[in-house]
Design a protein around this motif. Structure first.
Motif, mmCIF file in Angstrom:
data_model
loop_
_atom_site.group_PDB
_atom_site.id
_atom_site.type_symbol
_atom_site.label_atom_id
_atom_site.label_comp_id
_atom_site.label_asym_id
_atom_site.label_seq_id
_atom_site.Cartn_x
_atom_site.Cartn_y
_atom_site.Cartn_z
ATOM 1 N N ARG A 182 0.936 -1.114 0.074
ATOM 2 C CA ARG A 182 -0.102 -0.014 0.192
ATOM 3 C C ARG A 182 0.860 1.275 -0.049
ATOM 4 N NH1 ARG A 182 -2.140 -5.110 0.743
ATOM 5 N NH2 ARG A 182 -4.476 -4.815 1.422
ATOM 6 N N SER A 183 0.410 2.346 -0.433
ATOM 7 C CA SER A 183 0.962 3.571 -0.671
ATOM 8 C C SER A 183 0.385 4.446 0.251
ATOM 9 C CB SER A 183 1.437 4.205 -1.798
ATOM 10 O OG SER A 183 0.149 4.120 -2.726
ATOM 11 N N GLU B 148 8.619 13.492 10.611
ATOM 12 C CA GLU B 148 9.177 12.646 11.563
ATOM 13 C C GLU B 148 8.454 11.215 11.448
ATOM 14 O OE1 GLU B 148 12.094 11.600 14.182
ATOM 15 O OE2 GLU B 148 11.755 13.493 13.509
ATOM 16 N N ILE B 149 7.223 11.248 10.940
ATOM 17 C CA ILE B 149 6.287 9.866 10.980
ATOM 18 C C ILE B 149 6.962 9.446 9.682
ATOM 19 C CG2 ILE B 149 4.227 9.041 10.319
ATOM 20 C CD1 ILE B 149 2.909 11.269 12.599
ATOM 21 N N LEU B 150 6.810 10.251 8.572
ATOM 22 C CA LEU B 150 7.452 9.949 7.244
ATOM 23 C C LEU B 150 8.802 9.123 7.140
ATOM 24 C CD1 LEU B 150 7.115 9.943 4.150
ATOM 25 C CD2 LEU B 150 8.336 12.232 4.413
ATOM 26 N N GLY C 231 11.493 2.627 4.548
ATOM 27 C CA GLY C 231 11.755 1.239 4.625
ATOM 28 C C GLY C 231 10.946 0.183 4.876
ATOM 29 N N GLN C 232 9.752 0.249 5.083
ATOM 30 C CA GLN C 232 8.666 -0.779 5.452
ATOM 31 C C GLN C 232 8.821 -1.773 4.421
ATOM 32 O OE1 GLN C 232 7.405 -1.023 8.514
ATOM 33 N NE2 GLN C 232 8.160 0.652 9.241
ATOM 34 N N ASP C 233 8.462 -3.007 4.751
ATOM 35 C CA ASP C 233 8.476 -4.069 3.539
ATOM 36 C C ASP C 233 7.164 -4.177 2.591
ATOM 37 O OD1 ASP C 233 10.900 -4.931 4.509
ATOM 38 O OD2 ASP C 233 10.138 -6.437 5.464
#
Length: 401
Positions: free
Chosen positions: A122-123, A152-154, A159-161
């Motif tokens: 998902r994006s 900061e959240i971004l 790098g999330q799979d």
């Protein structure tokens, strides 16, 4: 005579309660003597461990043919999310950071998207946040929070799979309080979310409203005489420095602008800095404060929740072109698509309620797109019938639930 025996075992290893407190320890290598990033990585690892302790689903599958086992598979998935957490202990040893946390783990139940169905990415576009009361940021000059917090959240979601976090922090979704939804039931549709998602190619858009950065006892922030200061220190103790951060996060569907989920967050910590010092939000000086440490933990919780929340939504892609029976879509191998994958086709339909407010409806057309050619950023495949027969055109969707 051919005989086959198939045995399936579904074992849910989870307590019957909806939430439980668990303790877990995470670790991270300390690189370049950067304790701050090592601490965050260790906390993230501890949250994963806590999530697995909270609710595991173990799926086993065995198939036998003529008395011989020829298939034996076992998979383990977590179906839980973290709603609260606190750090119990931090230890640095042999170049490693170890952090023990106590977390309230909620059983999120069955969720196809929670395991990122079909492995598709998902994006999520992360927009600029709206600061509802700018005066609450005066102490410490934290007015950059509108951009610094989503950035900061971004950064922490990179790098999330199974999820792509996209930078949309230059876009402001809300320009006044009245345009902010108070819950999912408001069906708060954002046309700006659709515009942003279309522009940067995102399936979902994260918006946020910073409700408050107030001091709990602002009247104690001024100068005091010796005796008055001593009295207040005795009466209020640490609470006289307490400061809150209250944030609402909203995830919008980037195709219709509809609000699909929302959640409120809050924390508080001590703000003991000089009242005239201009520190700013989310910089090294900020993270050194007690308040900054509490905010740091809250952001980690947000990131953990967003992975689950976005994962519980279907994978969607836009149809960008039709050519006879062939459809082109705006997602490819970068989203995990492969030749041979099949996606359901949906038509976007707009209707109006009795107040002439527009709503977008997804209409299934009983067609399946089978992918044949997959490029990094797009793919195409064929339908069994002409798309014009069911009025499928550019801008409609394909979906994997």
């Amino acid at each position: 005579m051919y005989k086959a025996f198939i045995f399936s075992l579904f074992l849910i290893l989870a307590l019957p309660v909806q939430a439980q407190w668990v303790e877990a320890t995470g670790s991270s290598v300390i690189g370049h003597q950067d304790l701050l990033h090592a601490r965050r990585a260790a906390i993230r690892d501890a949250l994963r461990q806590a999530s697995f302790q909270g609710a595991l689903q173990v799926n086993g599958y065995q198939a036998m043919s003529q008395g011989e086992l020829h298939t034996d598979q076992l998979s383990i998935d977590t179906q839980s999310s973290i709603s609260q957490m606190e750090v119990l202990k931090e230890v640095v040893k042999n170049g490693m950071m170890f952090v023990t946390v106590k977390a309230l783990v909620e059983n999120s139940g069955s969720c196809e998207g929670g395991n990122y169905a079909n492995g598709y990415k998902r994006s999520l576009a992360i927009s600029n946040f709206y600061l509802e009361r700018p005066q609450s940021a005066n102490m410490g000059a934290l007015h950059n929070v509108s951009e610094a917090l989503p950035k900061e959240i971004l950064q922490r979601m990179q790098g999330q799979d199974k999820l792509r976090a996209l930078d949309a922090t230059s876009f402001q979704m809300y320009n006044q309080v009245s345009s902010i939804p108070t819950s999912v039931n408001d069906r708060g549709s954002l046309t700006t979310a659709v515009d942003t998602a279309t522009r940067i190619g995102s399936q979902y858009v994260l918006t946020g409203v910073i409700r408050s950065l107030d001091l709990i006892n602002p009247e104690l922030a001024g100068e005091r005489g010796v005796f008055e200061s001593l009295y207040e220190r005795t009466r209020f103790k640490g609470e006289r420095f307490a400061r809150v951060l209250k944030v609402d996060l909203f995830i919008h569907d980037g195709f219709s602008g509809e609000l699909v989920t929302s959640r409120s967050y809050s924390t508080q910590g001590n703000w003991t800095e000089n009242r005239t010092e201009k520190i700013g939000f989310a910089n090294p000086r900020f993270w050194q404060t007690d308040y900054g440490e509490k905010v740091d933990l809250l952001i980690e919780q947000m990131v953990s929740d967003l992975n689950v929340q976005v994962g519980c939504q279907p994978f969607m892609a836009r149809i960008t072109r039709t050519d006879n029976k062939r459809l082109y879509i705006d997602a490819g191998s970068d989203a995990g698509l492969r030749p041979g994958d099949t996606l359901n086709v949906y038509r976007l339909n707009t209707f109006y309620d009795n107040t002439q407010r527009a709503f977008t409806e997804l209409v299934p057309v009983d067609l399946t797109l089978s992918l044949e050619r997959v490029q990094p950023n797009f793919a195409n495949g064929k339908l069994v019938t002409l798309p014009q027969m069911v009025n499928i055109q550019q801008g409609d969707l394909v979906i994997a639930w």
